[in-house]
Motif scaffolding. Structure first.
Motif, PDB file in Angstrom:
ATOM      1  N   MET A   1       0.845  -1.194   0.000  1.00  0.00           N
ATOM      2  CA  MET A   1       0.000   0.000   0.000  1.00  0.00           C
ATOM      3  C   MET A   1       0.878   1.241   0.000  1.00  0.00           C
ATOM      4  SD  MET A   1      -2.763   1.278   2.862  1.00  0.00           S
ATOM      5  CE  MET A   1      -3.598   2.851   2.632  1.00  0.00           C
ATOM      6  N   LYS A   2       0.569   2.192  -0.887  1.00  0.00           N
ATOM      7  CA  LYS A   2       1.308   3.462  -0.947  1.00  0.00           C
ATOM      8  C   LYS A   2       0.396   4.581  -0.436  1.00  0.00           C
ATOM      9  CE  LYS A   2       4.080   4.446  -4.256  1.00  0.00           C
ATOM     10  NZ  LYS A   2       4.637   4.794  -5.583  1.00  0.00           N
ATOM     11  N   LEU A   3       0.878   5.295   0.563  1.00  0.00           N
ATOM     12  CA  LEU A   3       0.084   6.300   1.261  1.00  0.00           C
ATOM     13  C   LEU A   3       0.749   7.669   1.165  1.00  0.00           C
ATOM     14  CD1 LEU A   3      -2.393   6.598   3.299  1.00  0.00           C
ATOM     15  CD2 LEU A   3      -0.671   6.419   5.098  1.00  0.00           C
ATOM     16  N   LEU A   4      -0.035   8.690   0.846  1.00  0.00           N
ATOM     17  CA  LEU A   4       0.430  10.075   0.866  1.00  0.00           C
ATOM     18  C   LEU A   4      -0.120  10.734   2.128  1.00  0.00           C
ATOM     19  CD1 LEU A   4       1.848  12.463  -0.538  1.00  0.00           C
ATOM     20  CD2 LEU A   4      -0.304  12.919  -1.739  1.00  0.00           C
ATOM     21  N   PHE A   5       0.755  11.091   3.062  1.00  0.00           N
ATOM     22  CA  PHE A   5       0.355  11.668   4.347  1.00  0.00           C
ATOM     23  C   PHE A   5       0.746  13.141   4.361  1.00  0.00           C
ATOM     24  CE2 PHE A   5       0.300  12.742   8.743  1.00  0.00           C
ATOM     25  CZ  PHE A   5      -0.507  11.828   9.398  1.00  0.00           C
ATOM     26  N   ILE A   6      -0.253  14.011   4.601  1.00  0.00           N
ATOM     27  CA  ILE A   6      -0.049  15.455   4.463  1.00  0.00           C
ATOM     28  C   ILE A   6      -0.397  16.170   5.770  1.00  0.00           C
ATOM     29  CG2 ILE A   6      -0.677  17.512   3.133  1.00  0.00           C
ATOM     30  CD1 ILE A   6      -1.702  15.539   0.958  1.00  0.00           C
ATOM     31  N   GLY A   7       0.496  17.053   6.225  1.00  0.00           N
ATOM     32  CA  GLY A   7       0.206  17.906   7.385  1.00  0.00           C
ATOM     33  C   GLY A   7       1.035  17.548   8.602  1.00  0.00           C
ATOM     34  N   GLU A   8       0.479  17.822   9.780  1.00  0.00           N
ATOM     35  CA  GLU A   8       1.100  17.510  11.069  1.00  0.00           C
ATOM     36  C   GLU A   8       2.504  18.113  11.216  1.00  0.00           C
ATOM     37  OE1 GLU A   8       0.203  16.338  13.937  1.00  0.00           O
ATOM     38  OE2 GLU A   8      -1.843  15.810  13.369  1.00  0.00           O
ATOM     39  N   SER A   9       2.657  19.370  10.820  1.00  0.00           N
ATOM     40  CA  SER A   9       3.904  20.085  11.089  1.00  0.00           C
ATOM     41  C   SER A   9       3.574  21.549  11.341  1.00  0.00           C
ATOM     42  CB  SER A   9       4.881  19.948   9.917  1.00  0.00           C
ATOM     43  OG  SER A   9       4.443  20.705   8.802  1.00  0.00           O
ATOM     44  N   TRP A  10       4.459  22.225  12.065  1.00  0.00           N
ATOM     45  CA  TRP A  10       4.217  23.626  12.378  1.00  0.00           C
ATOM     46  C   TRP A  10       5.513  24.316  12.765  1.00  0.00           C
ATOM     47  CZ3 TRP A  10       2.291  19.409  14.920  1.00  0.00           C
ATOM     48  CH2 TRP A  10       2.844  19.103  16.170  1.00  0.00           C
ATOM     49  N   VAL A  11       5.485  25.652  12.705  1.00  0.00           N
ATOM     50  CA  VAL A  11       6.607  26.500  13.117  1.00  0.00           C
ATOM     51  C   VAL A  11       6.141  27.359  14.284  1.00  0.00           C
ATOM     52  CG1 VAL A  11       8.157  28.371  12.433  1.00  0.00           C
ATOM     53  CG2 VAL A  11       7.609  26.535  10.811  1.00  0.00           C
ATOM     54  N   ILE A  12       6.925  27.395  15.337  1.00  0.00           N
ATOM     55  CA  ILE A  12       6.613  28.214  16.512  1.00  0.00           C
ATOM     56  C   ILE A  12       7.610  29.358  16.581  1.00  0.00           C
ATOM     57  CG2 ILE A  12       6.415  28.262  19.029  1.00  0.00           C
ATOM     58  CD1 ILE A  12       5.763  25.274  18.908  1.00  0.00           C
ATOM     59  N   HIS A  13       7.092  30.582  16.597  1.00  0.00           N
ATOM     60  CA  HIS A  13       7.934  31.776  16.700  1.00  0.00           C
ATOM     61  C   HIS A  13       7.722  32.368  18.085  1.00  0.00           C
ATOM     62  CE1 HIS A  13      10.422  34.995  15.226  1.00  0.00           C
ATOM     63  NE2 HIS A  13       9.512  35.894  15.519  1.00  0.00           N
ATOM     64  N   MET A  14       8.801  32.500  18.859  1.00  0.00           N
ATOM     65  CA  MET A  14       8.709  32.919  20.257  1.00  0.00           C
ATOM     66  C   MET A  14       9.434  34.238  20.512  1.00  0.00           C
ATOM     67  SD  MET A  14       9.438  29.211  22.013  1.00  0.00           S
ATOM     68  CE  MET A  14      10.657  28.791  20.760  1.00  0.00           C
ATOM     69  N   ILE A  15       8.865  35.013  21.434  1.00  0.00           N
ATOM     70  CA  ILE A  15       9.506  36.234  21.924  1.00  0.00           C
ATOM     71  C   ILE A  15       9.930  35.984  23.364  1.00  0.00           C
ATOM     72  CG2 ILE A  15       9.238  38.686  22.433  1.00  0.00           C
ATOM     73  CD1 ILE A  15       7.061  38.764  20.273  1.00  0.00           C
ATOM     74  N   HIS A  16      11.219  36.090  23.653  1.00  0.00           N
ATOM     75  CA  HIS A  16      11.759  35.903  25.002  1.00  0.00           C
ATOM     76  C   HIS A  16      12.076  37.276  25.580  1.00  0.00           C
ATOM     77  CE1 HIS A  16      12.728  31.578  24.011  1.00  0.00           C
ATOM     78  NE2 HIS A  16      12.681  32.111  22.792  1.00  0.00           N
ATOM     79  N   THR A  17      11.428  37.640  26.662  1.00  0.00           N
ATOM     80  CA  THR A  17      11.641  38.935  27.287  1.00  0.00           C
ATOM     81  C   THR A  17      12.281  38.741  28.658  1.00  0.00           C
ATOM     82  OG1 THR A  17       9.732  39.881  26.144  1.00  0.00           O
ATOM     83  CG2 THR A  17      10.548  41.061  28.071  1.00  0.00           C
ATOM     84  N   LYS A  18      13.445  39.364  28.857  1.00  0.00           N
ATOM     85  CA  LYS A  18      14.177  39.265  30.122  1.00  0.00           C
ATOM     86  C   LYS A  18      14.500  40.682  30.591  1.00  0.00           C
ATOM     87  CE  LYS A  18      16.129  34.780  28.948  1.00  0.00           C
ATOM     88  NZ  LYS A  18      17.357  33.932  28.842  1.00  0.00           N
TER      89      LYS A  18
END
Length: 244
Positions: A1-18
């Motif tokens: 069986m050949k399956l095309l799986f799409i999605g399940e990824s993301w980018v997180i952009h963070m602001i670090h304040t000190k």
């Protein structure tokens, strides 16, 4: 069986304040690593296209899609398919990727959608599949707007119907949320929570379809779920129902 799986990824952009000073950092994450490994262990040949690569790697023709037996869409909204760079920036006319998927299923391919914040309608309705060609294909009816059901207290899906896909697993592990949907007529609801379907099998013309309304990975897919001894068997079985 050949399956095309799409999605399940993301980018997180963070602001670090000190105190007075701050800086930013960015990290990339994929949520389906364990699932994809399990599917390969179940003998399934998986091609994975992360969400940000749909623009450059999703097949452009029905003939290319037919290299696969089934497609899985998980936690990626309709806009990622509909707003190709060539159209959004260069105003070029290109094939509608979701129409290609619809035709792929109509001619005998399989399609599954797994729940999440950008599945079905999703958070604030942004996934927006109800207003896409896949609304006709999927075995469920979608609500307007935000369809998330957050369950921080957890819930265990209950068997709604005996079926080889879910028989013999015993008590299901706790899940932490799902997309609220309604099953269409002439479909099989295998798992439910109260009146809401969690696992539904269906068909569209010559093809087979399925939905799992909760997630395959955290946070809705709890650690108890992803560490469940039947996790690999269940997902492998679900994918194989799309081609039997």
């Amino acid at each position: 069986m050949k399956l095309l799986f799409i999605g399940e990824s993301w980018v997180i952009h963070m602001i670090h304040t000190k105190g007075y000073d701050s800086f930013t950092s960015t990290k990339y994450e994929e949520g389906a690593t364990q699932l994809l490994t399990c599917l390969k262990d179940e003998g399934i040949d998986v091609t994975y296209v992360p969400a940000h690569e749909v623009q450059v790697r999703f097949p452009c023709t029905l003939e290319e899609l037919k290299d696969y037996d089934a497609i899985v869409i998980s936690d990626i909204g309709a806009n990622s398919f509909l707003l190709q760079n060539s159209t959004f920036y260069q105003m070029e006319i290109v094939p509608n990727a979701l129409e290609l998927i619809k035709q792929f299923v109509a001619e005998g391919g399989g399609l599954a959608m797994i729940g999440g914040y950008l599945s079905f309608m999703g958070i604030e309705g942004k996934a927006n599949y109800k207003n896409s060609p896949l609304a006709e294909v999927l075995p469920v009816l979608m609500e307007d707007g935000d369809d998330r059901v957050e369950m921080p207290q957890g819930f265990r899906p209950e068997l709604a119907k005996k079926h080889p896909l879910v028989d013999g697993f015993g008590q299901w592990p706790t899940l932490l949320g799902y997309n609220r949907l309604s099953a269409k007529e002439n479909t099989d609801i295998l798992l439910q929570h109260e009146a809401d379907p969690i696992l539904v099998l269906g068909s569209y013309e010559k093809g087979k379809t399925a939905i799992f309304a909760s997630d395959c990975a955290p946070h809705w897919g709890s650690r108890e779920f992803v560490e469940w001894k039947h996790y690999s068997t269940f997902w492998g079985g679900l994918m194989k129902t799309l081609v039997k």
